[in-house]
Scaffold this active site. Structure first.
Site, PDB file in Angstrom:
ATOM      1  N   VAL A  76     -11.854 -11.503   8.319  1.00 26.99           N
ATOM      2  CA  VAL A  76     -12.261 -12.441   7.246  1.00 26.99           C
ATOM      3  C   VAL A  76     -12.154 -11.762   5.887  1.00 26.99           C
ATOM      4  O   VAL A  76     -11.931 -12.416   4.862  1.00 26.99           O
ATOM      5  CB  VAL A  76     -13.699 -13.015   7.405  1.00 26.99           C
ATOM      6  CG1 VAL A  76     -13.809 -13.921   8.592  1.00 26.99           C
ATOM      7  CG2 VAL A  76     -14.736 -11.922   7.432  1.00 26.99           C
TER       8      VAL A  76
ATOM      9  N   GLY B  32       0.820  -1.206   0.000  1.00 22.99           N
ATOM     10  CA  GLY B  32       0.000   0.000   0.000  1.00 22.99           C
ATOM     11  C   GLY B  32       0.854   1.255   0.000  1.00 22.99           C
ATOM     12  O   GLY B  32       2.054   1.205  -0.312  1.00 22.99           O
TER      13      GLY B  32
ATOM     14  N   LYS C 280     -40.840  -1.729   5.676  1.00 19.56           N
ATOM     15  CA  LYS C 280     -39.662  -2.591   5.466  1.00 19.56           C
ATOM     16  C   LYS C 280     -39.573  -3.625   6.582  1.00 19.56           C
ATOM     17  O   LYS C 280     -39.966  -3.346   7.718  1.00 19.56           O
ATOM     18  CB  LYS C 280     -38.388  -1.737   5.469  1.00 19.56           C
ATOM     19  CG  LYS C 280     -38.223  -0.928   4.201  1.00 19.56           C
ATOM     20  CD  LYS C 280     -36.754  -0.787   3.873  1.00 19.56           C
ATOM     21  CE  LYS C 280     -36.581  -0.168   2.510  1.00 19.56           C
ATOM     22  NZ  LYS C 280     -35.333  -0.518   1.878  1.00 19.56           N
TER      23      LYS C 280
ATOM     24  N   ASP D 205      -8.398  -1.771   0.761  1.00 18.40           N
ATOM     25  CA  ASP D 205      -9.051  -0.453   0.886  1.00 18.40           C
ATOM     26  C   ASP D 205      -9.247   0.249  -0.454  1.00 18.40           C
ATOM     27  O   ASP D 205     -10.012   1.204  -0.545  1.00 18.40           O
ATOM     28  CB  ASP D 205      -8.220   0.468   1.785  1.00 18.40           C
ATOM     29  CG  ASP D 205      -8.293   0.044   3.239  1.00 18.40           C
ATOM     30  OD1 ASP D 205      -9.234  -0.671   3.585  1.00 18.40           O
ATOM     31  OD2 ASP D 205      -7.396   0.444   4.010  1.00 18.40           O
TER      32      ASP D 205
ATOM     33  N   GLY E 269       2.141   3.170   2.314  1.00 15.01           N
ATOM     34  CA  GLY E 269       3.317   3.183   3.177  1.00 15.01           C
ATOM     35  C   GLY E 269       4.483   2.440   2.524  1.00 15.01           C
ATOM     36  O   GLY E 269       5.625   2.918   2.500  1.00 15.01           O
TER      37      GLY E 269
ATOM     38  N   HIS F  51     -36.569  -5.138   7.295  1.00 14.64           N
ATOM     39  CA  HIS F  51     -35.196  -5.149   7.813  1.00 14.64           C
ATOM     40  C   HIS F  51     -34.600  -3.764   7.576  1.00 14.64           C
ATOM     41  O   HIS F  51     -35.150  -2.968   6.805  1.00 14.64           O
ATOM     42  CB  HIS F  51     -34.345  -6.209   7.099  1.00 14.64           C
ATOM     43  CG  HIS F  51     -34.231  -5.982   5.627  1.00 14.64           C
ATOM     44  ND1 HIS F  51     -34.750  -6.850   4.703  1.00 14.64           N
ATOM     45  CD2 HIS F  51     -33.701  -4.962   4.918  1.00 14.64           C
ATOM     46  CE1 HIS F  51     -34.526  -6.385   3.491  1.00 14.64           C
ATOM     47  NE2 HIS F  51     -33.887  -5.232   3.604  1.00 14.64           N
TER      48      HIS F  51
ATOM     49  N   GLY G 241     -11.661  -0.651   7.031  1.00 16.69           N
ATOM     50  CA  GLY G 241     -11.471   0.667   6.405  1.00 16.69           C
ATOM     51  C   GLY G 241     -11.362   1.745   7.469  1.00 16.69           C
ATOM     52  O   GLY G 241     -12.373   2.315   7.880  1.00 16.69           O
TER      53      GLY G 241
HETATM   54  P1  ATP Z   1      -1.704  -0.973   4.239  1.00 14.13           P
HETATM   55  O1  ATP Z   1      -2.561  -0.613   3.077  1.00 14.13           O
HETATM   56  O2  ATP Z   1      -2.005  -2.282   4.805  1.00 14.13           O
HETATM   57  O3  ATP Z   1      -1.614   0.089   5.291  1.00 14.13           O
HETATM   58  P2  ATP Z   1       0.932  -0.124   3.626  1.00 14.13           P
HETATM   59  O4  ATP Z   1       1.935  -0.520   2.621  1.00 14.13           O
HETATM   60  O5  ATP Z   1       0.402   1.285   3.507  1.00 14.13           O
HETATM   61  O6  ATP Z   1      -0.224  -1.156   3.612  1.00 14.13           O
HETATM   62  P3  ATP Z   1       2.401   0.580   6.022  1.00 14.13           P
HETATM   63  O7  ATP Z   1       2.455  -0.096   7.343  1.00 14.13           O
HETATM   64  O8  ATP Z   1       1.949   1.984   5.973  1.00 14.13           O
HETATM   65  O9  ATP Z   1       1.537  -0.362   5.081  1.00 14.13           O
HETATM   66  O10 ATP Z   1       3.863   0.536   5.352  1.00 14.13           O
HETATM   67  C1  ATP Z   1       4.562  -0.697   5.241  1.00 14.13           C
HETATM   68  C2  ATP Z   1       6.021  -0.481   5.529  1.00 14.13           C
HETATM   69  O11 ATP Z   1       6.576   0.425   4.568  1.00 14.13           O
HETATM   70  C3  ATP Z   1       6.352   0.157   6.876  1.00 14.13           C
HETATM   71  O12 ATP Z   1       6.335  -0.755   7.937  1.00 14.13           O
HETATM   72  C4  ATP Z   1       7.744   0.719   6.620  1.00 14.13           C
HETATM   73  O13 ATP Z   1       8.706  -0.296   6.726  1.00 14.13           O
HETATM   74  C5  ATP Z   1       7.636   1.160   5.171  1.00 14.13           C
HETATM   75  N1  ATP Z   1       7.385   2.605   5.128  1.00 14.13           N
HETATM   76  C6  ATP Z   1       6.234   3.254   5.401  1.00 14.13           C
HETATM   77  N2  ATP Z   1       6.378   4.597   5.331  1.00 14.13           N
HETATM   78  C7  ATP Z   1       7.678   4.807   5.012  1.00 14.13           C
HETATM   79  C8  ATP Z   1       8.495   5.974   4.786  1.00 14.13           C
HETATM   80  N3  ATP Z   1       7.970   7.214   4.880  1.00 14.13           N
HETATM   81  N4  ATP Z   1       9.789   5.798   4.474  1.00 14.13           N
HETATM   82  C9  ATP Z   1      10.318   4.571   4.387  1.00 14.13           C
HETATM   83  N5  ATP Z   1       9.619   3.438   4.595  1.00 14.13           N
HETATM   84  C10 ATP Z   1       8.328   3.535   4.887  1.00 14.13           C
END
Ligand code: ATP
Length: 323
Positions: free
Chosen positions: A254, A102, A213, A127, A104, A215, A170
């Site tokens: 789930v 995702g 209704k 999401d 992150g 439900h 979400g």
């Molecule tokens: P989800 O949709 O489940 O939240 P995601 O990929 O957004 O998935 P995160 O936990 O936000 O999940 O990010 C996964 C990993 O990516 C983090 O644990 C971290 O190791 C890395 N990461 C997140 N943000 C940064 C950042 N700003 N710089 C470097 N690495 C990052």
């Protein structure tokens, strides 16, 4: 490019396995050596690489989860963690990296790209909140799981003349609740992006009861405020005025598991192959996504700067149809 690696990161979603399979087999077709990294960025920091061949990814196309494992790593957010990861890539002679995850995970991928690693991202999250792709891997399967639950709960709700609050996943994104609610014929949909007052819900319930209704289905995303438990307490206190007794079902994890749907398998397969093709042609710092019916690449720096907003036309349509 002769050697690439693939990792899955952040929350898993159904379709990661067929995606890894496509990365491996497309890479082999280009004559590359392909390595799997265990447990996302943690495995990158710890040097947990496993060479994969065509057989290593046999029989996983229909399995939920990710056979490489996934994780979140605070250490990888630091310069030291990223330096360790790059060192391990270099020691193993890996020239390109595919990151499934995702937003992150894409921030992490962008950080690697800025430090000179060739990297391509693949959007995977139930999401469906990643911009520059119509769908993310896993969202369709999660929707179908939520929809199946809504259908089943509706049966018992109608038999007993009850109101049901069904909570979907979400935290910040109402996508699952909105689309599952629309497709499941919910009477009201509650999402974090839109404020809905408790009084509005009470009035809707009373109105539905009066209209005959049998439900009342409320589909609520877990990030909707003040939350499904607060809503349930409020409705229970006022049960006499409402007509319907209230029950709550939290769908929870789930929605994250299960065999990927046909749509997710196809999307995962196309995106996996496209990510390797992008690396093969020298691209880096991009995400492959589905726009219209075409696979297109977008700069990761653009992807991580934006949020994908909820399609309000679906919300308006659901309001028209909830009569
Ligand atoms: P989800 O949709 O489940 O939240 P995601 O990929 O957004 O998935 P995160 O936990 O936000 O999940 O990010 C996964 C990993 O990516 C983090 O644990 C971290 O190791 C890395 N990461 C997140 N943000 C940064 C950042 N700003 N710089 C470097 N690495 C990052």
């Amino acid at each position: 490019m002769k050697r690439i690696a693939v990792l899955s990161s952040g929350g898993d979603s159904p379709g990661f396995n067929p995606c890894i399979r496509a990365v491996v087999r497309q890479g082999l077709d280009y004559g590359m050596d392909v390595f799997g990294v265990e447990r996302g960025y943690i495995g990158l920091i710890q040097g947990r690489f496993r060479q994969l061949n065509a057989r290593s990814v046999g029989g996983i196309i229909g399995r939920g989860g990710t056979f490489l494992g996934t994780a979140r790593s605070e250490e990888f957010k630091t310069a030291l963690g990223q330096r360790e990861a790059i060192r391990n890539l270099n020691v193993n002679g890996i020239e390109g990296l595919v990151v499934i995850g995702g937003d992150g995970s894409f921030r992490g991928a962008q950080a690697l790209h800025e430090r000179g690693v060739k990297v391509v991202g693949i959007p995977g999250t139930i999401d469906n909140d990643i911009p520059y792709t119509d769908m993310s891997i896993g969202a369709d399967t999660a929707l179908n799981t939520a929809l199946d639950a809504i259908d089943k709960i509706k049966d018992t709700a109608s038999s007993h003349r009850r109101a049901f609050i069904i909570e979907t996943m979400g935290h910040e994104s109402g996508y699952l609740a909105l689309i599952a609610g629309l497709a499941g014929g919910a009477e009201i949909i509650l999402v974090p992006e839109i404020e809905t007052k408790l009084e509005t819900i009470v009035a809707d319930l009373q109105d539905s009861y009066t209209r005959g209704k049998n439900h009342f289905i409320i589909v609520a995303a877990e990030g909707w405020k003040p939350g499904t438990q607060a809503l349930a307490s409020h409705l229970r206190e006022r049960q006499e005025e409402l007509g319907f007794p209230v029950r709550v079902t939290v769908l929870g994890y789930v929605q994250r598991g299960g065999s990927p749907s046909a749509f997710d398998r196809l999307l995962a397969t196309r995106l996996g192959a496209a990510a390797v093709a992008a690396l093969h042609s020298g691209e880096s710092g991009v995400m492959v996504g589905l726009i219209g019916n075409k696979i297109q690449t977008t700069l990761l720096s653009k992807v991580v700067k934006q949020n994908k907003s909820l399609d309000m036309s679906f919300y308006e349509l659901a309001k028209v149809l909830e009569k």
